[in-house]
Design an enzyme around this catalytic site. Structure first.
Site, short mmCIF file in Angstrom:
data_model
loop_
_atom_site.label_atom_id
_atom_site.label_comp_id
_atom_site.label_asym_id
_atom_site.label_seq_id
_atom_site.Cartn_x
_atom_site.Cartn_y
_atom_site.Cartn_z
N LYS A 41 -10.47 9.94 17.58
CA LYS A 41 -11.00 11.17 18.15
C LYS A 41 -11.85 10.88 19.39
O LYS A 41 -11.70 11.49 20.45
CB LYS A 41 -11.83 11.92 17.11
N ARG B 42 -18.84 15.04 13.89
CA ARG B 42 -17.54 14.82 13.26
C ARG B 42 -17.25 13.33 13.14
O ARG B 42 -17.69 12.53 13.96
CB ARG B 42 -16.40 15.46 14.08
N GLY C 189 -9.05 15.24 7.09
CA GLY C 189 -9.81 15.86 6.02
C GLY C 189 -10.49 14.92 5.06
O GLY C 189 -11.17 15.35 4.13
N MET D 179 -12.90 12.59 5.66
CA MET D 179 -14.32 12.35 5.89
C MET D 179 -15.00 13.65 6.32
O MET D 179 -14.36 14.69 6.43
CB MET D 179 -14.49 11.23 6.92
N ARG E 204 -4.29 13.93 19.34
CA ARG E 204 -3.88 12.69 18.69
C ARG E 204 -2.38 12.74 18.48
O ARG E 204 -1.78 13.83 18.51
CB ARG E 204 -4.59 12.51 17.35
N HIS F 60 -4.70 22.03 5.05
CA HIS F 60 -4.87 20.68 4.51
C HIS F 60 -3.63 20.25 3.73
O HIS F 60 -3.12 19.13 3.90
CB HIS F 60 -6.11 20.63 3.59
N ARG G 66 22.24 -8.30 -10.87
CA ARG G 66 21.59 -8.75 -12.10
C ARG G 66 22.54 -8.46 -13.26
O ARG G 66 22.65 -7.34 -13.74
CB ARG G 66 20.26 -8.01 -12.29
N SER H 278 17.40 -17.95 -2.96
CA SER H 278 17.02 -16.55 -2.90
C SER H 278 15.67 -16.43 -3.60
O SER H 278 15.53 -16.79 -4.77
CB SER H 278 18.05 -15.66 -3.60
N ASN I 132 9.49 -11.06 -7.35
CA ASN I 132 8.88 -10.35 -8.47
C ASN I 132 8.29 -11.35 -9.47
O ASN I 132 7.11 -11.31 -9.80
CB ASN I 132 9.91 -9.46 -9.18
N ASP I 133 9.15 -12.26 -9.96
CA ASP I 133 8.68 -13.25 -10.92
C ASP I 133 7.79 -14.30 -10.26
O ASP I 133 6.86 -14.82 -10.89
CB ASP I 133 9.87 -13.94 -11.60
N CYS J 229 15.08 -11.46 -2.57
CA CYS J 229 15.76 -10.41 -3.32
C CYS J 229 14.83 -9.65 -4.25
O CYS J 229 15.28 -8.80 -5.02
CB CYS J 229 16.93 -10.98 -4.12
N TYR K 144 18.13 -13.35 5.40
CA TYR K 144 18.37 -11.97 4.99
C TYR K 144 17.29 -11.51 4.02
O TYR K 144 16.56 -12.32 3.43
CB TYR K 144 19.74 -11.81 4.34
#
Length: 893
Positions: free
Chosen positions: A32, A101, A110, A112, A357, A473, A579, A782, A786-787, A849, A869
């Site tokens: 702002k 402001r 909205g 703050m 903005r 809002h 999988r 690969s 996740n694990d 992956c 990839y």
């Protein structure tokens, strides 16, 4: 114009055509403040003011005191405003009133706090009466100030003031605020001041300098309020950025009927169409537009007529100010080379700019605007690629309502954010969050939303409000989140105490299912059918530009023909993870799978595997057909065996009957397979070591399917067989030997030759450490992030939801490591493994992956490491394509 030296500048002034700052100083001045300074230097009508930078915010929050020199700098800056406007702060004859402001470097609409009309007290309100000649306006402004200041600074709930207002209206027979006279507002001020004195045991502050410092302090502290923290967490905004404070001379949109306040977008933020879009209210202040308390009016005559609205547009009632607004919108869009979101006030037919903005927009609009700006010569293709948030594309990739269903809407409102969603009705943000945490899809229904509802809005599938306009809002926040949203559904009457809403004679109870169509503004009872999206036009254009820039390939995670088709439609370049265990949970497969697991000897296992072989072969054949010569990476059976075990006596009896054994035999075998920690137990390559026949069956199915697909399609099929949960070169060598022997026998039997690769998932810390040894036997790595995240952190992904939210909320971590790759820890493991693998085998293929393969920041990290990839779920393929291009362009910068 500076009020202090640049080396230690604590205040940046702007106004009267000059400014200390500029648009490139968002890190210091916030968005702002930087843009107010820029508009000043462009010669636009901006009320004078000053900005206290973000560095002061963080210093104040850390120490709890103002830095030395700030008070003098603020005093000097106030004096400059006084000289420009010819009024003095706190003066009883010609008082200067200001707004205070927030303004972070990233837009947080909205989240703050703001205080308007600061500088009013029992003396200055009288001067405002004399200056304006309108006693009603002056006392209305004073009551607004008391309510807002008491809420933001003094901590008194704003509902207490609303209740006091409603009591007064009821006493005097008013239905609307506009009916109230000056005497009523003056009486309300007395009641408000009494309320403050009762709640705080001290009077409302009359010293305007105390008011100012109280407001500055409150705005800085609002950086750490709950809704701001939630918003930052959702949008990955760092906690240490802080907010700036902007103090600006007040201009009054509520002065008379020649005054107004409004919000304008230089293009339609829903569609991207090049037309002025927004709303305004005559005789109102800014909070009236965004709060939804009053229904706004249209800016243009055309939009009013299109909506069938009767109240005149700004173009009709304020043609001079409207014409000036149109010119300024064009100037700002050309200057910033982007669609702008503008806040403005008209005071007695004089236009003032309060903010500009880059406007939040839907993904559809973002694509159109980016492509159009290239066509208009304002930006180039690379800039267009960087303009679109990859994660926002998710809005475009899911089904929309089927208009052919022919069902009549139960009600209609304003289409604030497009998209279709169904869920059960909830009437509170807390309930939305609670239900969503349990996996329930919910629609949040409110009179209007407020910043305190942010957590519920995030949890909901869509938002519906009875009040509010297209820039309320609810509309702005939902649009930024990519949530379907309908606002201003005026026929919807909500009874929070009864937990229901009514539309004429129709009752909608909490828990009822409704469907929201944010594109049309229609709400349907029940769940409506949907259709798949069509991705053409600007989407295809921008993705074509992105594909030309990116280096990494983008594959998909898929086990079914349907997923493969979807991924190909979205531009996938192969399958990076199939999988195989996901293929065994269907009814006709689970019993032979359980037979195999529960068999007591090899002969029993092979008998069950013979039943599974044709099923597996058919699955792989479908994938090879869909990929039409593109690479397909198939992971051998991986999960803990307990996931397949029967638990009820009935299921165990089915297995016993199929295998020709007793129920007691099945129960005994199931008990012997029980593991205390199955995720680290007998799974992955460990199954193939113990039961080689499983790997043999799967290899046979893969190679035979590849032979058949190659013959029938005439295209080369190159399967990539992936061995999971490897921790040593010896494990991979053992399983690879099984694969190679089986593949050789199958090819000999079919008198065919298939080129295939054997590789492994790197999902254990030891695998990353031993990557050079493992690469001796692997054609590709690969990264199963996740694990790998689970094993590096020592955290179960299934249980992490119980505490990771607290970690984020309390600043222990910035992001959930299961959503965005932990580059400092897990990322080091990936980098180490990549380096080790390349040291042994320079041409080794490297990919990722895990779910991180569709996360833009994780994709940027993969580009930095030079991976070949990424692989992700089908609906995230376009996201990955765009993010991969942006990663390349970011490196060039």
């Amino acid at each position: 114009m500076s009020v202090s030296s640049p080396a230690e500048q604590m205040v940046y002034s702007f106004g009267d055509g000059t400014a200390d700052g500029h648009a490139g100083m968002k890190d210091v001045l916030g968005g702002k403040g930087a843009n107010l300074a820029e508009m000043c230097t462009l010669g636009l009508p901006v009320p004078p003011g000053f900005t206290i930078p973000t560095t002061v915010c963080m210093d104040f929050l850390a120490k709890g005191t103002w830095p030395a020199g700030l008070e003098d700098a603020v005093s000097a800056a106030i004096n400059q405003i006084e000289q420009i406007v010819g009024r003095r702060f706190g003066d009883a004859d010609a008082p200067l009133l200001v707004s205070v402001r927030s303004g972070a470097r990233a837009s947080m609409p909205g989240m703050m706090d703001t205080v308007l009309n600061l500088g009013l007290n029992d003396d200055t309100v009288k001067a405002l009466v004399d200056a304006s000649g309108d006693e009603r306006f002056a006392w209305d402004s004073y009551r607004r100030f008391i309510q807002m200041y008491s809420d933001v600074v003094l901590g008194i709930d704003h509902h207490m003031f609303e209740d006091t207002l409603e009591d007064l209206k009821e006493e005097r027979g008013y239905f609307r605020d506009l009916e109230m006279e000056a005497e009523d507002w003056r009486d309300l001020v007395v009641r408000y001041r009494a309320l403050v004195a009762e709640e705080l045991d001290e009077p409302f502050p009359q010293n305007v300098h105390d008011q100012l410092w109280g407001a500055i302090r409150a705005v800085f502290k609002s950086w750490t309020n709950a809704r701001a923290i939630t918003y930052r967490t959702l949008h990955n905004i760092p906690d240490d950025w802080g907010t700036a404070v902007n103090v600006q001379a007040m201009v009054f949109g509520n002065l008379d009927d020649d005054s107004a306040t409004g919000v304008a977008f230089t293009r339609d933020p829903n569609t991207g169409e090049r037309l002025l879009y927004g709303e305004f209210l005559v005789n109102a202040q800014g909070e009236d537009v965004v709060s939804g308390i009053r229904t706004p009016q249209h800016l243009t005559k055309a939009s009013r007529e299109h909506a069938g609205a009767k109240r005149p547009a700004m173009e009709e009632v304020m043609p001079r100010a409207y014409g000036q607004l149109v010119d300024i919108c064009t100037q700002l869009e050309t200057h910033y080379c982007d669609m702008q979101d503008i806040e403005f006030t008209v005071e007695q037919d004089r236009l003032w700019m309060l903010q500009t903005r880059s406007g939040k927009r839907t993904a559809k609009a973002a694509l159109k605007i980016a492509v159009d700006l290239v066509d208009e010569g304002l930006i180039d293709q690379d800039q267009a690629i960087m303009r679109v948030d990859p994660a926002a594309l998710d809005q475009l990739l899911h089904p929309t309502l089927d208009e052919e269903a022919g069902k009549t809407p139960a009600l209609k409102g304003l289409p604030a954010a497009p998209g279709a969603a169904a869920g059960i009705v909830v009437f509170s943000a807390d309930e939305a969050e609670r239900q969503a945490r349990d996996g329930v899809k919910v629609i949040l229904v409110r009179h209007e939303t407020s910043p305190e509802d942010i957590h519920g809005m995030h949890a909901a599938e869509a938002i519906l409000t009875a009040r509010g306009g297209m820039t309320s809002h609810a509309a702005v926040v939902a649009r930024g989140m990519g949530k379907p949203c309908i606002v201003g559904a005026g026929t919807l009457k909500i009874d929070l105490e009864e937990g229901r809403a009514t539309v004429l004679d129709t009752v909608i109870n909490a828990g009822d299912t409704i469907t929201i169509d944010g594109a049309s503004g229609s709400v349907y009872l029940g769940e409506m059918p949907t259709i798949e999206p069509e991705l053409t036009g600007e989407f295809a254009t921008l993705m074509g530009w992105a594909d030309a820039r990116r280096r990494m390939k983008v594959r998909t995670n898929a086990e079914t023909e349907r997923d493969a088709k979807t991924a190909i439609k979205f531009g996938a370049e192969g399958i990076g993870l199939c999988r195989t265990e996901h293929m065994f949970f269907e009814t006709d497969r689970i019993i032979p799978m359980r037979e195999m697991i529960l068999a007591n000897d090899e002969a029993g296992r092979r008998a069950a595997l013979e039943k599974l072989l044709p099923m597996q072969r058919g699955d792989f054949l479908e994938l090879f057909y869909e990929m039409a010569g593109l690479p397909v990476t198939i992971r051998l059976l991986d999960p803990p065996l307990h996931e397949f075990l029967p638990h009820s006596d009935a299921d165990m009896q089915d297995v016993a009957d199929a295998a020709g054994v007793s129920l007691d035999d099945v129960k005994s075998r199931a008990e012997s397979l029980h593991e205390l920690n199955p995720m680290l137990g007998h799974r992955g390559c460990r199954l193939a070591v113990t039961y080689p026949e499983i790997a043999e069956m799967q290899t046979q199915a893969i190679i035979e399917a590849a032979i058949w697909a190659a013959k029938e399609s005439g295209k080369a099929v190159v399967p990539e067989i992936m061995v999971p949960l490897v921790g040593s070169g010896g494990e991979l060598a053992f399983v690879k030997d099984i694969i190679d022997r089986t593949a050789a026998a199958v090819m000999k039997a079919h008198d065919a030759q298939i080129d295939y690769q054997v590789g492994t998932m790197i999902e254990l810390p030891r695998a990353a450490l031993m990557a050079d040894e493992i690469a001796d036997h692997a054609g590709f790595f690969s990264f199963g992030t996740n694990d790998l995240t689970q094993t590096v952190f020592g955290i179960s992904r299934d249980d992490a939801g119980g505490f990771l939210n607290d970690y984020q909320r309390k600043g222990v971590i910035d992001r959930d490591p299961f959503v965005s790759l932990d580059q400092q820890g897990v990322g080091k493991m990936v980098a180490m493994a990549a380096e080790g693998g390349r040291a042994t085998r320079p041409d080794i293929k490297l990919g990722i992956c895990g779910e991180h393969g569709g996360d833009p920041s994780s994709i940027t990290f993969c580009e930095e490491l030079g991976l070949d990839y990424v692989s992700c779920s089908p609906y995230r393929v376009p996201i990955a394509r765009l993010a991969a291009a942006q990663a390349v362009l970011s490196k060039q910068d």
